[in-house]
Design an enzyme around this catalytic site. Sequence first.
Site, PDB file in Angstrom:
ATOM      1  CG  ASP A   1      -1.754  -1.252   1.351  1.00  0.00           C
ATOM      2  OD1 ASP A   1      -2.384  -1.642   0.356  1.00  0.00           O
ATOM      3  OD2 ASP A   1      -1.725  -1.868   2.427  1.00  0.00           O
TER       4      ASP A   1
ATOM      5  CG  HIS B   1      -1.266  -2.056  -7.953  1.00  0.00           C
ATOM      6  ND1 HIS B   1      -0.336  -2.625  -8.794  1.00  0.00           N
ATOM      7  CD2 HIS B   1      -0.939  -2.476  -6.713  1.00  0.00           C
ATOM      8  CE1 HIS B   1       0.510  -3.345  -8.082  1.00  0.00           C
ATOM      9  NE2 HIS B   1       0.156  -3.283  -6.828  1.00  0.00           N
TER      10      HIS B   1
END
Length: 432
Positions: free
Chosen positions: A14, A42
């Site tokens: 992340d 993503h």
Amino acid sequence: MGNNVVVLGTQWGDEGKGKIVDLLTERAKYVVRYQGGHNAGHTLVINGEKTVLHLIPSGILRENVTSIIGNGVVLSPSALMKEMKELEDRGIPVRERLLLSEACPLILDYHVALDNAREKARGAKAIGTTGRGIGPAYEDKVARRGLRVGDLFDKETFAEKLKEVMEYHNFQLVNYYKVEAVDYQKVLDDTMAVADILTSMVVDVSDLLDQARQRGDFVMFEGAQGTLLDIDHGTYPYVTSSNTTAGGVATGSGLGPRYVDYVLGILKAYSTRVGAGPFPTELFDETGEFLCKQGNEYGATTGRRRRTGWLDTVAVRRAVQLNSLSGFCLTKLDVLDGLKEVKLCVAYRMPDGREVTTTPLAADDWKGVEPIYETMPGWSESTFGVKDRSGLPQAALNYIKRIEELTGVPIDIISTGPDRTETMILRDPFDA
């Protein structure tokens, strides 16, 4: 000049990899996923439009870029079809831009059932997987019973192999985990319905990448998750089931390891983690809540709230070692705007009182570890959307410089917002 550039996370995932890959693919001809599966998330924001990709490489939105899913990726046919449809509904010709390795292991319904049954059985000791069948699919691969994309070319043999492996897994599900068996005919029918689509995209990835290298084409390798979740080098057992480090590029795509030219480590300006596992700098106070709210720290794949904390340069130095990083891209600097002070973890105090500057190896060894902080002044000015280094507050520049000093790696790119335009490229990896 670097023709083969790797982009990977240096923390627990992340970090903002998707945006940076999308930005840098402006010059790339190929973008390659080499590990993980649809447990990745993503997020790209282009002209204000948000796109979340889980399995398909971030280069898919670029007209002149070919996206490749390499053999190191475990591939869920249903997840791929769903993602393809969402993109095609927006006018993106996915089938013209996407290629697959025939050696990709398949994730099928029984892998998902096993993943969820195991997490439930672990109770309070659950690892915190995404429940998408990633781990069980990698297990089948290593046990040499896994079905692969290439098996779909021979449908009759595929059906026989599927029957055999499902008998094995259904026995576990029913007799050990006490849950329902997965229906063989449904799995077979669902997979056969998309078999021809999958096989039509198959290519010899290793040969393609070698030909690209010989031509001097620019290739971007897109990592998923983060270094500290690596199956071998992460906080085991609270890790993912693949090699998230730069070494995974060669094994997960077929590129010769000598041909990796530049490794870009994506580094969030603070730390986050999803799921269970060690996190020495985790904050449980209002600052932790501030970082979560300002950074919108909720998983793109699961929607789970991420744990938040100060940047841990001890852990990041381990990522530097493991990946032989060429440079950093610092992301989410703007999230720290408004804090009176910012902290960097520079060492750990172990339970026996020792101070160490390297990370423990196994998760149990992290118990009782206390972070030792260096405190720096924060800044009140906004860094959001700043596109020139000279526009950053001096305190932010000092923070950046200190990270470089503590890690020994230059910060080549600074991200100050989610849009691809909100970025400072101080040194382009393809020119390094």
